[in-house]
Design a protein around this motif. Structure first.
Motif, PDB file in Angstrom:
ATOM      1  N   TRP A   1     -46.115 -37.513  33.887  1.00 56.67           N
ATOM      2  CA  TRP A   1     -45.708 -38.917  33.948  1.00 56.67           C
ATOM      3  C   TRP A   1     -46.274 -39.596  35.192  1.00 56.67           C
ATOM      4  O   TRP A   1     -46.704 -40.746  35.142  1.00 56.67           O
ATOM      5  N   LEU A   2     -46.298 -38.850  36.293  1.00 55.77           N
ATOM      6  CA  LEU A   2     -46.778 -39.424  37.546  1.00 55.77           C
ATOM      7  C   LEU A   2     -48.289 -39.591  37.560  1.00 55.77           C
ATOM      8  O   LEU A   2     -48.805 -40.618  38.034  1.00 55.77           O
ATOM      9  N   PHE A   3     -49.038 -38.601  37.061  1.00 58.36           N
ATOM     10  CA  PHE A   3     -50.471 -38.558  37.328  1.00 58.36           C
ATOM     11  C   PHE A   3     -51.375 -38.574  36.098  1.00 58.36           C
ATOM     12  O   PHE A   3     -52.577 -38.798  36.241  1.00 58.36           O
ATOM     13  N   ALA A   4     -50.861 -38.328  34.925  1.00 54.43           N
ATOM     14  CA  ALA A   4     -51.691 -38.335  33.722  1.00 54.43           C
ATOM     15  C   ALA A   4     -51.677 -39.730  33.092  1.00 54.43           C
ATOM     16  O   ALA A   4     -50.826 -40.562  33.429  1.00 54.43           O
ATOM     17  N   PRO A   5     -52.597 -40.010  32.187  1.00 53.57           N
ATOM     18  CA  PRO A   5     -52.606 -41.320  31.518  1.00 53.57           C
ATOM     19  C   PRO A   5     -51.298 -41.603  30.794  1.00 53.57           C
ATOM     20  O   PRO A   5     -50.604 -40.684  30.354  1.00 53.57           O
ATOM     21  N   PRO A   6     -50.926 -42.865  30.658  1.00 52.21           N
ATOM     22  CA  PRO A   6     -49.701 -43.220  29.944  1.00 52.21           C
ATOM     23  C   PRO A   6     -49.682 -42.649  28.526  1.00 52.21           C
ATOM     24  O   PRO A   6     -50.686 -42.690  27.815  1.00 52.21           O
ATOM     25  N   GLY A   7     -48.548 -42.111  28.135  1.00 47.23           N
ATOM     26  CA  GLY A   7     -48.402 -41.545  26.798  1.00 47.23           C
ATOM     27  C   GLY A   7     -48.580 -40.058  26.725  1.00 47.23           C
ATOM     28  O   GLY A   7     -48.128 -39.415  25.767  1.00 47.23           O
ATOM     29  N   VAL A   8     -49.228 -39.451  27.717  1.00 45.77           N
ATOM     30  CA  VAL A   8     -49.509 -38.015  27.669  1.00 45.77           C
ATOM     31  C   VAL A   8     -48.227 -37.195  27.720  1.00 45.77           C
ATOM     32  O   VAL A   8     -48.097 -36.164  27.058  1.00 45.77           O
ATOM     33  N   VAL A   9     -47.249 -37.663  28.503  1.00 47.28           N
ATOM     34  CA  VAL A   9     -46.009 -36.898  28.627  1.00 47.28           C
ATOM     35  C   VAL A   9     -45.279 -36.832  27.289  1.00 47.28           C
ATOM     36  O   VAL A   9     -44.639 -35.815  26.962  1.00 47.28           O
ATOM     37  N   SER A  10     -45.392 -37.859  26.455  1.00 43.45           N
ATOM     38  CA  SER A  10     -44.781 -37.816  25.129  1.00 43.45           C
ATOM     39  C   SER A  10     -45.507 -36.827  24.227  1.00 43.45           C
ATOM     40  O   SER A  10     -44.882 -36.114  23.433  1.00 43.45           O
ATOM     41  N   VAL A  11     -46.827 -36.770  24.348  1.00 44.90           N
ATOM     42  CA  VAL A  11     -47.600 -35.791  23.583  1.00 44.90           C
ATOM     43  C   VAL A  11     -47.212 -34.375  24.008  1.00 44.90           C
ATOM     44  O   VAL A  11     -47.096 -33.466  23.172  1.00 44.90           O
ATOM     45  N   PHE A  12     -46.997 -34.203  25.302  1.00 42.86           N
ATOM     46  CA  PHE A  12     -46.534 -32.901  25.793  1.00 42.86           C
ATOM     47  C   PHE A  12     -45.195 -32.535  25.154  1.00 42.86           C
ATOM     48  O   PHE A  12     -44.979 -31.400  24.744  1.00 42.86           O
ATOM     49  N   GLY A  13     -44.288 -33.504  25.055  1.00 44.23           N
ATOM     50  CA  GLY A  13     -42.996 -33.244  24.436  1.00 44.23           C
ATOM     51  C   GLY A  13     -43.132 -32.826  22.984  1.00 44.23           C
ATOM     52  O   GLY A  13     -42.459 -31.892  22.523  1.00 44.23           O
ATOM     53  N   TRP A  14     -44.003 -33.497  22.245  1.00 42.92           N
ATOM     54  CA  TRP A  14     -44.229 -33.128  20.846  1.00 42.92           C
ATOM     55  C   TRP A  14     -44.837 -31.728  20.737  1.00 42.92           C
ATOM     56  O   TRP A  14     -44.427 -30.917  19.907  1.00 42.92           O
ATOM     57  N   THR A  15     -45.841 -31.456  21.561  1.00 39.01           N
ATOM     58  CA  THR A  15     -46.491 -30.135  21.528  1.00 39.01           C
ATOM     59  C   THR A  15     -45.496 -29.038  21.854  1.00 39.01           C
ATOM     60  O   THR A  15     -45.421 -28.010  21.171  1.00 39.01           O
ATOM     61  N   PHE A  16     -44.737 -29.261  22.895  1.00 35.45           N
ATOM     62  CA  PHE A  16     -43.736 -28.293  23.334  1.00 35.45           C
ATOM     63  C   PHE A  16     -42.704 -28.055  22.232  1.00 35.45           C
ATOM     64  O   PHE A  16     -42.332 -26.917  21.927  1.00 35.45           O
ATOM     65  N   GLY A  17     -42.234 -29.138  21.614  1.00 33.07           N
ATOM     66  CA  GLY A  17     -41.238 -28.996  20.562  1.00 33.07           C
ATOM     67  C   GLY A  17     -41.766 -28.291  19.331  1.00 33.07           C
ATOM     68  O   GLY A  17     -41.088 -27.435  18.756  1.00 33.07           O
TER      69      GLY A  17
ATOM     70  N   SER B   1     -45.367 -21.197  29.284  1.00 32.08           N
ATOM     71  CA  SER B   1     -46.321 -21.235  30.395  1.00 32.08           C
ATOM     72  C   SER B   1     -47.697 -21.699  29.935  1.00 32.08           C
ATOM     73  O   SER B   1     -48.378 -22.445  30.639  1.00 32.08           O
ATOM     74  N   CYS B   2     -48.107 -21.279  28.731  1.00 29.45           N
ATOM     75  CA  CYS B   2     -49.420 -21.682  28.223  1.00 29.45           C
ATOM     76  C   CYS B   2     -49.463 -23.176  27.936  1.00 29.45           C
ATOM     77  O   CYS B   2     -50.473 -23.841  28.213  1.00 29.45           O
ATOM     78  N   CYS B   3     -48.393 -23.715  27.383  1.00 32.16           N
ATOM     79  CA  CYS B   3     -48.338 -25.148  27.090  1.00 32.16           C
ATOM     80  C   CYS B   3     -48.453 -25.957  28.382  1.00 32.16           C
ATOM     81  O   CYS B   3     -49.201 -26.945  28.441  1.00 32.16           O
ATOM     82  N   CYS B   4     -47.730 -25.553  29.399  1.00 32.28           N
ATOM     83  CA  CYS B   4     -47.821 -26.237  30.698  1.00 32.28           C
ATOM     84  C   CYS B   4     -49.233 -26.142  31.253  1.00 32.28           C
ATOM     85  O   CYS B   4     -49.779 -27.112  31.813  1.00 32.28           O
TER      86      CYS B   4
ATOM     87  N   PHE C   1     -51.197 -27.514  20.651  1.00 33.32           N
ATOM     88  CA  PHE C   1     -52.014 -28.341  21.535  1.00 33.32           C
ATOM     89  C   PHE C   1     -53.190 -28.949  20.775  1.00 33.32           C
ATOM     90  O   PHE C   1     -53.526 -30.131  20.956  1.00 33.32           O
ATOM     91  N   MET C   2     -53.805 -28.153  19.893  1.00 29.61           N
ATOM     92  CA  MET C   2     -54.970 -28.625  19.145  1.00 29.61           C
ATOM     93  C   MET C   2     -54.602 -29.773  18.203  1.00 29.61           C
ATOM     94  O   MET C   2     -55.429 -30.645  17.914  1.00 29.61           O
ATOM     95  N   MET C   3     -53.358 -29.806  17.734  1.00 24.03           N
ATOM     96  CA  MET C   3     -52.919 -30.868  16.832  1.00 24.03           C
ATOM     97  C   MET C   3     -53.047 -32.251  17.472  1.00 24.03           C
ATOM     98  O   MET C   3     -53.256 -33.249  16.783  1.00 24.03           O
ATOM     99  N   PHE C   4     -52.925 -32.311  18.797  1.00 24.29           N
ATOM    100  CA  PHE C   4     -52.921 -33.599  19.491  1.00 24.29           C
ATOM    101  C   PHE C   4     -54.145 -33.786  20.382  1.00 24.29           C
ATOM    102  O   PHE C   4     -54.168 -34.709  21.209  1.00 24.29           O
ATOM    103  N   TYR C   5     -55.148 -32.931  20.217  1.00 21.74           N
ATOM    104  CA  TYR C   5     -56.293 -32.978  21.129  1.00 21.74           C
ATOM    105  C   TYR C   5     -57.033 -34.315  21.042  1.00 21.74           C
ATOM    106  O   TYR C   5     -57.405 -34.901  22.051  1.00 21.74           O
ATOM    107  N   ARG C   6     -57.244 -34.814  19.820  1.00 18.48           N
ATOM    108  CA  ARG C   6     -57.947 -36.087  19.661  1.00 18.48           C
ATOM    109  C   ARG C   6     -57.121 -37.247  20.223  1.00 18.48           C
ATOM    110  O   ARG C   6     -57.668 -38.199  20.788  1.00 18.48           O
ATOM    111  N   SER C   7     -55.821 -37.165  20.043  1.00 14.70           N
ATOM    112  CA  SER C   7     -54.950 -38.216  20.590  1.00 14.70           C
ATOM    113  C   SER C   7     -55.055 -38.266  22.104  1.00 14.70           C
ATOM    114  O   SER C   7     -55.095 -39.349  22.705  1.00 14.70           O
TER     115      SER C   7
END
Length: 345
Positions: free
Chosen positions: A121-137, A213-216, A264-270
């Motif tokens: 949220w602090l350092f990545a482009p806007p929206g990336v943290v939500s993609v992380f949440g989806w990938t993690f879930g 750990s891999c997702c992070c 992770f690959m599911m959201f790579y293009r996004s």
């Protein structure tokens, strides 16, 4: 504001109700399959070496397919080798290693997703943290579904019940395994009590500790070279810890890596579209830039993005050059238009 994807909520619900599932409708427990497969794949035999080479080739093909980057793809051939190296160091027990492995398995594991989300949220482009949440879930839901539909025993099962392995039974309580020694060091019964109450006793494959750990690593490594080294160490630390504490086989960790890579690959293009939009200022600033907007700290960790590009055309009347600033939304079509000088007027 950070959105919590439905997969994350679903994960909590599934874990909560898992212990209520009637054992009579649950699948049979595989108590020896993982151990046999682990040695079959990772032991230094002709078959094992062939399978490890095949796994390395699949890893290379996956990374090269999504990145077209040869050096980066070569790194994905290393997991079989690294798992064997780490596994060779798990047979000597000592109090220092008990505490060292506990820190990653029993402490950092639980806070790492939140730290990663905050950093993104602090350092990545806007929206990336939500993609992380989806990938993690998604990776975790797929892992829990696998645990429920394909129950498997961890290494501690043989340590505790001996060989030949007795048939698995859903009434068997969970075991803290090597974390019992940590309880002894701390003078508590925290982990013994926690694992005895676990609703998923037979959930060795895939390792969600490894997948966390891999997702992070995938997300922070994408946006920070220094972060890639730090998170790479964390992945290896977690892999070593899970094996040392007798909670997972090598094949479980490889499975956790595969589940995380798939999500992770599911959201790579996004992610690529978000990066392009951010690079041209089309998506606004990241969290840090918004917090310190208008101050000298706003771009302390990043350069100010270029907002649009200058499209040079010719006047239809006298042929003199005209200059127009074109705003970009980060799409691939806009970038191609910018390269060709054919953007909108």
């Amino acid at each position: 504001m950070v959105e919590y994807p439905p997969f994350d909520w679903a994960l909590l619900i599934v874990i909560h109700i898992a212990y209520r599932i009637d054992p009579s409708i649950r699948p049979s427990i595989q108590v020896s399959l993982l151990e046999r497969a682990d040695h079959y794949i990772f032991d230094i035999t002709s078959t094992g070496l062939f399978l490890q080479a095949a796994i390395a080739l699949v890893g290379y093909a996956w990374m090269y397919t999504i990145t077209r980057h040869i050096k980066l793809s070569l790194l994905t051939t290393l997991p079989p080798i690294l798992l064997n190296i780490l596994y060779s160091g798990t047979h000597t027990l000592c109090a220092a290693l008990d505490v060292f492995t506990w820190l990653s398995y029993g402490v950092i594991h639980f806070v790492s997703p939140f730290i990663t989300a905050l950093w993104l949220w602090l350092f990545a482009p806007p929206g990336v943290v939500s993609v992380f949440g989806w990938t993690f879930g998604i990776q975790n839901c797929l892992g829990i579904i696998t645990h429920l539909s394909f129950p498997t025993a961890a290494p501690w099962y043989g340590d505790q019940y001996g060989y030949p392995l007795p048939p698995g039974d859903y009434s068997i309580p969970g075991s803290a395994a090597g974390l019992v020694r940590v309880d002894a060091v701390l003078g508590t019964h925290i982990y013994q009590d926690a694992f005895k109450a676990s609703p998923l006793v037979f959930g060795a494959f895939p390792s969600l500790h490894g997948a966390f750990s891999c997702c992070c690593f995938f997300f922070i490594g994408r946006y920070s070279r220094r972060g890639a080294f730090i998170l790479g160490f964390y992945v290896l630390w977690q892999w070593f810890s899970t094996m040392y504490l007798r909670h997972h086989w090598r094949i479980d960790l490889l499975g956790g890596l595969a589940y995380s890579a798939f999500a992770f690959m599911m959201f790579y293009r996004s992610l690529g579209r978000m990066d392009k939009a951010y690079a041209f200022g089309g998506s606004g600033g990241n969290g840090w830039q918004r917090l310190f907007e208008g101050t000298k700290l706003q771009y302390a960790f990043d350069e100010k993005p270029d907002v649009g590009y200058e499209a040079v055309t010719r006047s239809p009347r006298n042929g003199s050059p005209l200059s127009t600033m074109v705003e970009l939304d980060g799409g691939e079509d806009d970038l191609e238009a910018g390269r060709n000088g054919s953007g909108p007027p």
